[in-house]
Structures are given as structure tokens and as C-alpha cells.
Design an enzyme around this catalytic site. Structure first.
Site, short mmCIF file in Angstrom:
data_model
loop_
_atom_site.label_atom_id
_atom_site.label_comp_id
_atom_site.label_asym_id
_atom_site.label_seq_id
_atom_site.Cartn_x
_atom_site.Cartn_y
_atom_site.Cartn_z
N HIS A 1 -5.39 -5.51 4.66
CA HIS A 1 -4.83 -6.58 5.11
C HIS A 1 -4.11 -6.67 6.16
CE1 HIS A 1 -3.60 -10.77 3.38
NE2 HIS A 1 -5.09 -10.91 3.49
N HIS B 1 -13.11 -12.08 6.96
CA HIS B 1 -11.84 -13.24 5.87
C HIS B 1 -12.52 -13.52 4.77
CE1 HIS B 1 -9.02 -16.34 5.48
NE2 HIS B 1 -9.06 -17.55 6.17
N ASP C 1 -9.88 -9.69 -2.41
CA ASP C 1 -12.05 -9.75 -2.64
C ASP C 1 -12.68 -9.02 -3.82
OD1 ASP C 1 -12.11 -12.53 -0.95
OD2 ASP C 1 -11.31 -10.74 0.80
N1 ACO Z 1 -11.61 0.56 5.76
C1 ACO Z 1 -11.84 1.52 6.69
N2 ACO Z 1 -10.42 1.56 8.03
C2 ACO Z 1 -9.65 0.79 7.39
C3 ACO Z 1 -9.64 -0.69 6.85
C4 ACO Z 1 -10.26 -0.66 5.76
N3 ACO Z 1 -11.20 -2.14 4.96
N4 ACO Z 1 -9.29 -2.17 7.30
C5 ACO Z 1 -8.55 -0.55 8.28
N5 ACO Z 1 -8.84 0.45 8.61
C6 ACO Z 1 -8.73 0.72 9.38
C7 ACO Z 1 -8.76 0.65 10.95
O1 ACO Z 1 -10.31 1.05 11.51
C8 ACO Z 1 -7.90 0.72 11.70
O2 ACO Z 1 -8.16 2.56 11.53
P1 ACO Z 1 -7.22 3.04 13.37
O3 ACO Z 1 -5.32 3.09 13.39
O4 ACO Z 1 -7.63 4.84 13.22
O5 ACO Z 1 -7.99 2.67 13.97
C9 ACO Z 1 -6.44 0.42 11.03
O6 ACO Z 1 -6.81 0.49 9.02
C10 ACO Z 1 -5.39 -0.75 11.72
O7 ACO Z 1 -6.83 -1.47 11.20
P2 ACO Z 1 -6.98 -2.73 11.65
O8 ACO Z 1 -8.39 -3.69 11.62
O9 ACO Z 1 -5.93 -2.76 12.98
O10 ACO Z 1 -5.94 -3.36 10.93
P3 ACO Z 1 -6.58 -5.58 10.82
O11 ACO Z 1 -5.08 -5.77 10.21
O12 ACO Z 1 -6.13 -5.93 12.54
O13 ACO Z 1 -7.26 -5.37 9.55
C11 ACO Z 1 -8.79 -6.35 7.96
C12 ACO Z 1 -7.23 -6.52 8.51
C13 ACO Z 1 -9.48 -7.66 8.95
C14 ACO Z 1 -8.62 -7.26 7.06
C15 ACO Z 1 -9.30 -4.90 7.76
O14 ACO Z 1 -8.10 -4.56 6.85
C16 ACO Z 1 -10.50 -4.99 7.41
O15 ACO Z 1 -11.17 -5.38 8.17
N6 ACO Z 1 -10.89 -5.10 5.39
C17 ACO Z 1 -11.97 -4.69 5.53
C18 ACO Z 1 -12.43 -6.48 4.95
C19 ACO Z 1 -11.56 -6.95 4.33
O16 ACO Z 1 -11.21 -6.82 2.78
N7 ACO Z 1 -11.15 -8.39 4.31
C20 ACO Z 1 -10.66 -9.16 3.44
C21 ACO Z 1 -9.56 -9.26 4.10
S1 ACO Z 1 -8.46 -10.71 2.27
C22 ACO Z 1 -9.26 -12.26 3.23
O17 ACO Z 1 -9.70 -12.40 3.96
C23 ACO Z 1 -9.41 -12.78 2.16
#
Ligand code: ACO
Length: 428
Positions: free
Chosen positions: A306, A267, A362
């Protein structure tokens, strides 16, 4: 045609009409779906609230597919361009842009509440020299509840109004004091002749000069970043705020919980992680190898993806433009080239395209903060200051919503049935 959803239970052949309003059915209406009278009734299973609206809200609108973000109907791009943080805070909290007199009175209230009790300084002093400033912020904002006992009066609008002024005014002071403690410098008291962000910068960086002169471009950039981070509807920390607040605890305790939720790397901790990631990548030439690792599941591309935006985060667009203005004043952050290369490759790569992973707020904010002189540990703190406005707005809306009760999700119990206690001597 009536606005209902017909559910046929194949187990019993019974038919149920569930009414639809605002495009949703009430999960509680499913309770009538029973096999027999003893049956508890049907529930929904929705870990991480992927498809559950937990409230009705009039504050922030997001269309994740189109990359739209609006506060009270106003597009984020227009607010970033024409408003300022305190005006936007008023809008988020009270629903309308203030008139001149409302604005002046609002700014006056916030300015007059920037001081913190001297005993808070003693609390700060108790932290280890290398304590994370976010840990200090979470603890001290929670501790404010012990100084303002009237904050328990959450049903009194006048008391709430006062706590709102205090929280928005004191968060920068707590944040700056946490920073000064971590660098071993004396605390700088608020200067009420300065703007919200210039005063914050003064409390962070003033040395022996009579008045701190904030660079106006940097003070304005920080103000825009605060606008962009002020609210984001039902995210993890806002849900924590609503969940904790639903027990009717005072807002300082609830904000401490919301800030703790924001601290996590998935987050508000993500921009700190972005910089660690850019450091680890080291050079532009290493970007393809890094992307390859991410694609085989070895870590994530931080600052990408996201839960809601399946398009370019509109805040990231504003921030990318802002970066140019900031880098004209400060030195260009050398990590920017690595970030731009990461973005270029990721936006063309099938893995990221297929999963609709775009830069989020971010991805670039950390680069700006670092160029401005903030250590990475301060990043989630910088997020918490403006997000306090969103947390309080969500909390007030929740308190005034007759549909809301104490938050209490259900579970699907998969553990063992009843068994008899076994004395220790008989256990193998
Ligand atoms: N890098 C690589 N792969 C990713 C990323 C990433 N940043 N984010 C998601 N994926 C992939 C997952 O591995 C998954 O792949 P799969 O379907 O083959 O298993 C798919 O994309 C879906 O990912 P989820 O984790 O189910 O997506 P979710 O909506 O739950 O997660 C999140 C959202 C937590 C923001 C995620 O994209 C992430 O971890 N991003 C990196 C951290 C980040 O930048 N957070 C800031 C968010 S903005 C904020 O809070 C202000």
C-alpha cells in the site's frame, strides 16, 4: 526559535526563510528562490504526489506505519463493530455522529431517493450483454447529471445536500441494475422497507418472491464492508474527485471520473486481480513457486502493499474476522487456503518484510464477495457504492476551502526548444 526553514542557495549565496506550518512549507514560497529576476523561481518535483499535501482535511486520518485509520477521529475498528454504514456516512459527511432524530431524517432522505429515472434503464439496455458492470456504473452515474440539472449549482448548499442524498441512494440501484443487465434478468426496483444493504441485495437477487429475505448475517457483513470502504483520504480516486471537482463541474460528472480512477487494477480493481491470481495459483502447493516468481519481478502479489500502510492494513484485520462469519453462512471459499498460505509465507519472507508489504483491504474482501455470490466483475462496483460517501465528503471540503483553486500542476519541460516547421516534401 521561530518555525522557519532556512534555505541557502549555493548558486547565489542568498538565504531564504520559509515559514513552517502544520509541519509543511508552502511550495509557492520556494518561488522566491531565484538566480535572477527573469528566473521563474524554484519548484518541487513530486511525481505521483509521494510527499506533497494537496489539501488540508478534517475527514480521515491514517497513520500508515502504525496501521491506524480513523473517520472524524473514530477508529475504524469501533465503527465496524458498533456503527452502521448510513450512520458512518453521516459522520464522514457532517463531522459528528447523528442524534436519533438526525439519523432518522438522514435514513429517510436516502431511502426516498433510491429510484432512478426510467430513461436510465434504457441507457443500461444499450450496453452489450457482456459489458463490464463497472463501465456501466461509470457511464450511468455520469449520465445522472443530464437528469438533475440543478446539480450544476454547486455553490448552493441546499442543492449539494440534495445531490448527496441522490448519489448515496442511487449508487446501489445503478450497481444492481448493471448486474441484472449482465445476467439478463429484469431489473428489480428498490424496496424502501428494507435496510440499505438488504435493499441492495434485493435489487440484485430477488426473483418472483413478494419480498426478498436477505440473510441478516450477510446483510450485516456487507454493511461492515461498506463502512471499511467509505473513505481513505487522498487516494487516487479521491484525488481525481477533487481534481475534477475543482473545475466546478457537477458532482455526477466528477463521481464518474473518480469511479473510473477506482476501476484500475492498482486501486479498486485489485480485489478482482486477487481472485484471478488465486485462480492462477490453483493449489496451496503452488504458492512457494508463485512467491518466487513475484520476487524476481514476474508480476505482483495482488492485495499486498500500500502506498500509505507500511503495516497491516487495519481494514484487512476486520475483514479477515468477518470472513469467518460469512463462511459460516455460505460455503467456505476454497481459495481461502491459498490466500492464508500466501499471507503466511509472504509475512516471513525477507523480500516482503524489507519492503513492508502487508495484506491490504483487497486481499480478503474478494473472497467474501465471491462466497456471497458476487461475480468478480462486481467487486469494483461494490467498492464504488460506499466510496461515493468519501468522494462527496472530499468534494464538499474542497469546495468550501478558501485555499483551493482549479487543480493545475506544473511540469518540467524536457522537450526540444523552438524549431522551424518543415514542409512534408522536405522531411526525410
Ligand atoms: N508484490 C510484489 N512486490 C511489490 C508489491 C506487491 N504487491 N507492491 C510493491 N512491491 C515492491 C515493488 O516492486 C518495489 O520493489 P523495489 O523497491 O525492489 O522496486 C517496492 O515494493 C515498492 O513498490 P512501489 O510500487 O514503489 O510502491 P507504491 O507505494 O508505489 O505502490 C501499490 C503501492 C500500487 C498498492 C503496490 O503495493 C501494488 O501494486 N500492490 C498490488 C496491488 C494492490 O493490491 N492494490 C490495492 C491497494 S489498496 C486500494 O487501492 C484499495
Amino acid at each position: 526559535m521561530s518555525d522557519t526553514l532556512t534555505v541557502i542557495d549555493n548558486r547565489t549565496g542568498k538565504k531564504y526563510e520559509l515559514s513552517i506550518s502544520d509541519g509543511t512549507i508552502k511550495a509557492l514560497d520556494l518561488r522566491q528562490v531565484k538566480v535572477n529576476e527573469a528566473d521563474f523561481g524554484m519548484m518541487t518535483y513530486d511525481p505521483a504526489f509521494m510527499n506533497t499535501a494537496a489539501c488540508k482535511s478534517r475527514i480521515t486520518y491514517i497513520d500508515g506505519d502504525k496501521g491506524i485509520l480513523r473517520y472524524r477521529g473514530y477508529p475504524i475498528e469501533q465503527l465496524a463493530e458498533s456503527s452502521n454504514f448510513l450512520e458512518t456516512a453521516y459522520l464522514i459527511l457532517y463531522g459528528e455522529l447523528p442524534t436519533r432524530s438526525q439519523y432518522d431524517e438522514w435514513v429517510q432522505h436516502i431511502t426516498l431517493h433510491t429510484m432512478i429515472q426510467e430513461n436510465i434503464k434504457t441507457l443500461m439496455d444499450g450496453f452489450h450483454y457482456n459489458a463490464h458492470p463497472m463501465g456501466m456504473l461509470i457511464s450511468t452515474v455520469g449520465a445522472l447529471s443530464t437528469f438533475y440539472v440543478d446539480a450544476k449549482d454547486i455553490h448552493d448548499p441546499e442543492s449539494r445536500r440534495k445531490q448527496i442524498h441522490r448519489l448515496i441512494a442511487k449508487m446501489p440501484t445503478l450497481a444492481a441494475f448493471a448486474y441484472r443487465h449482465s445476467v439478463g434478468r429484469p431489473y428489480v426496483y428498490p424496496d424502501n422497507n428494507l435496510s440499505y444493504t438488504a435493499n441492495f441485495m434485493s435489487m440484485l437477487w430477488k426473483m418472483t418472491e413478494p419480498q426478498f429475505q436477505a440473510n441478516p448475517i450477510l446483510a450485516k457483513a456487507l454493511d461492515v464492508l461498506f463502512i471499511l470502504h467509505a473513505d481513505h483520504e487522498q487516494n487516487c480516486s479521491a484525488s481525481a474527485m477533487r481534481g475534477i471537482g475543482s473545475s466546478h463541474v457537477d458532482p455526477y460528472s466528477a463521481i464518474a471520473g473518480a469511479a473510473a480512477a477506482l476501476y484500475g487494477p492498482l486501486h479498486g480493481g485489485a480485489n478482482e486481480e486477487v481472485l484471478h491470481m488465486l485462480d492462477a495459483i490453483g493449489t496451496k502447493a503452488n504458492v512457494p513457486a508463485f512467491i518466487k516468481e513475484v520476487k524476481v519481478g514476474k508480476g505482483r502479489l495482488m492485495g499486498f502493499g500500500h502506498r500509505v500502510y507500511k503495516n497491516y492494513d487495519p481494514r484487512a484485520k476486520v475483514i479477515k474476522r468477518l470472513a469467518d462469519e460469512v463462511f459460516e453462512v455460505t460455503r467456505r471459499n476454497p481459495k481461502l487456503d491459498i490466500a492464508l498460505e500466501l499471507e503466511r509465507i509472504a509475512l516471513e519472507d525477507e523480500y516482503f518484510v524489507k519492503r513492508k508489504l502487508y495484506p491490504n483491504v483487497d486481499f480478503y474482501s474478494g473472497l467474501i464477495y465471491q462466497a456471497m455470490g458476487f461475480p468478480v466483475e462486481m467487486f469494483p462496483v461494490l467498492f464504488s457504492i460506499p466510496r461515493t460517501v468519501g468522494w462527496i465528503a472530499q468534494w464538499e471540503e474542497m469546495l468550501n476551502d478558501p485555499d483551493q483553486k482549479i487543480a493545475r500542476p506544473r511540469q518540467i519541460y524536457l522537450g526540444l526548444g523552438q524549431r522551424e516547421y518543415v514542409a512534408m516534401i522536405k522531411r526525410s
